[in-house]
Enzyme design. Structure first.
Site, mmCIF file in Angstrom:
data_model
loop_
_atom_site.group_PDB
_atom_site.id
_atom_site.type_symbol
_atom_site.label_atom_id
_atom_site.label_comp_id
_atom_site.label_asym_id
_atom_site.label_seq_id
_atom_site.Cartn_x
_atom_site.Cartn_y
_atom_site.Cartn_z
ATOM 1 N N HIS A 12 0.805 -1.224 0.000
ATOM 2 C CA HIS A 12 0.000 0.000 0.000
ATOM 3 C C HIS A 12 0.833 1.267 0.000
ATOM 4 O O HIS A 12 0.327 2.342 -0.326
ATOM 5 C CB HIS A 12 -0.991 -0.007 1.159
ATOM 6 C CG HIS A 12 -2.094 -1.014 0.945
ATOM 7 N ND1 HIS A 12 -2.762 -1.124 -0.257
ATOM 8 C CD2 HIS A 12 -2.614 -1.959 1.739
ATOM 9 C CE1 HIS A 12 -3.649 -2.089 -0.171
ATOM 10 N NE2 HIS A 12 -3.578 -2.625 1.030
ATOM 11 N N GLU A 72 4.791 -12.511 -2.755
ATOM 12 C CA GLU A 72 3.474 -13.098 -3.065
ATOM 13 C C GLU A 72 3.249 -12.979 -4.557
ATOM 14 O O GLU A 72 3.482 -11.918 -5.137
ATOM 15 C CB GLU A 72 2.371 -12.273 -2.399
ATOM 16 C CG GLU A 72 2.027 -12.673 -1.023
ATOM 17 C CD GLU A 72 0.953 -11.734 -0.480
ATOM 18 O OE1 GLU A 72 0.160 -11.181 -1.257
ATOM 19 O OE2 GLU A 72 0.952 -11.548 0.731
HETATM 20 N N1 PXP Z 1 -1.338 -12.648 2.893
HETATM 21 C C1 PXP Z 1 -1.743 -12.682 1.610
HETATM 22 C C2 PXP Z 1 -1.551 -13.946 0.847
HETATM 23 C C3 PXP Z 1 -2.312 -11.555 0.996
HETATM 24 O O1 PXP Z 1 -2.712 -11.611 -0.289
HETATM 25 C C4 PXP Z 1 -2.436 -10.369 1.745
HETATM 26 C C5 PXP Z 1 -2.981 -9.146 1.093
HETATM 27 O O2 PXP Z 1 -2.053 -8.645 0.193
HETATM 28 C C6 PXP Z 1 -1.981 -10.381 3.074
HETATM 29 C C7 PXP Z 1 -1.461 -11.535 3.628
HETATM 30 C C8 PXP Z 1 -2.049 -9.161 3.933
HETATM 31 O O3 PXP Z 1 -3.393 -8.815 4.134
HETATM 32 P P1 PXP Z 1 -3.748 -7.391 4.711
HETATM 33 O O4 PXP Z 1 -3.241 -6.390 3.721
HETATM 34 O O5 PXP Z 1 -5.227 -7.417 4.808
HETATM 35 O O6 PXP Z 1 -3.070 -7.283 6.049
#
Ligand code: PXP
Length: 243
Positions: A12, A72
């Site tokens: 973000h 990811e």
């Molecule tokens: N884990 C995975 C696989 C995700 O896709 C995300 C979102 O990017 C997150 C963790 C983190 O989630 P959040 O941004 O809601 O904390």
């Protein structure tokens, strides 16, 4: 209890940077600040549409942030190629839809095509720890072990998004999932939607060795500053792990 890593997702920060098309705020700098404040790793999601993190960000965080980088990504030929070239410490395979606001659910490993297994093999062959983002369901988790993944990341979204009064069944499902991961010989990670308030019960699960947190952590940094939020998240984890 084994220690738990806090992996800070800086996607973000890139979203905000891209809103103005310039270089500020810089996700690489955010990664450096988070690590200095006590983060044990950095997570970035390189999406097919590059809507937030871009290839150069991944390269720079890998080279400059001196921490465990968790990339990811969708299990596609393009992403596997990038990961095998950059060799982050870890990759988390996620389902990806172009129109979604964020990852909407776990990967359906049972119905995935043959490329998922090939992706796991190629990434593991490049020395990368491979995890798969799944719902906390024993059949999905066991399928990840059969593919040769070393870890699963349990999707905590439904738990975190539920009203506090309705969280018990979600938490029970996550606990069973964590036990299934251990039973299958997999490392267990968790993430999605976690906040100061929802993190504790997940951090108290002994099998869970890493949490990945982005949206709340970066959003709350607007009010408290990134180092303070990282330190407070670490304190929540320490308290939960202490029992
Ligand atoms: N884990 C995975 C696989 C995700 O896709 C995300 C979102 O990017 C997150 C963790 C983190 O989630 P959040 O941004 O809601 O904390």
């Amino acid at each position: 209890m084994t220690p738990m890593r806090l992996s800070v997702n800086v996607d973000h920060v890139a979203t905000l940077r891209n809103a103005r098309g310039g270089a500020f705020p810089c996700p690489v700098e955010a990664a450096r600040v988070a690590v200095e404040a006590g983060a044990d790793g950095i997570t970035v999601h390189l999406r097919e549409d590059r809507r937030h993190i871009r290839d150069r960000d991944v390269e720079r965080i890998g080279a400059e942030a001196a921490t465990r980088l968790n990339l990811e990504m969708a299990a596609t030929e393009e992403m596997v190629g990038i990961a095998c070239r950059l060799r982050p410490a870890a990759c988390c395979l996620v389902p990806e839809k172009r129109q979604e606001l964020t990852t909407e659910g776990g990967l359906d490993v049972l119905r995935a095509g043959p490329f998922l297994g090939e992706a796991v093999r190629r990434l593991a062959g490049a020395g990368i720890e491979v995890s798969v983002f799944v719902e906390a369901e024993a059949a999905q988790i066991e399928a990840c072990a059969r593919l040769g993944a070393q870890a699963v990341e349990l999707h905590t979204g439904a738990y975190a998004d539920a009203e506090s009064s309705g969280r018990a069944p979600h938490l029970a499902r996550l606990r069973a999932g964590a036990a299934a991961a251990r039973g299958a010989g997999l490392l267990c990670h968790a993430g999605h939607g976690l906040t100061y308030e929802s993190l504790g019960p997940v951090a108290a699960m002994p099998e869970v060795v890493e949490v990945s947190i982005g949206h709340f952590l970066i959003g709350q940094s607007v009010f408290e500053g990134l180092p303070a939020v990282v330190r407070r998240m670490r304190a929540v984890i320490a308290e939960a792990r202490a029992g």
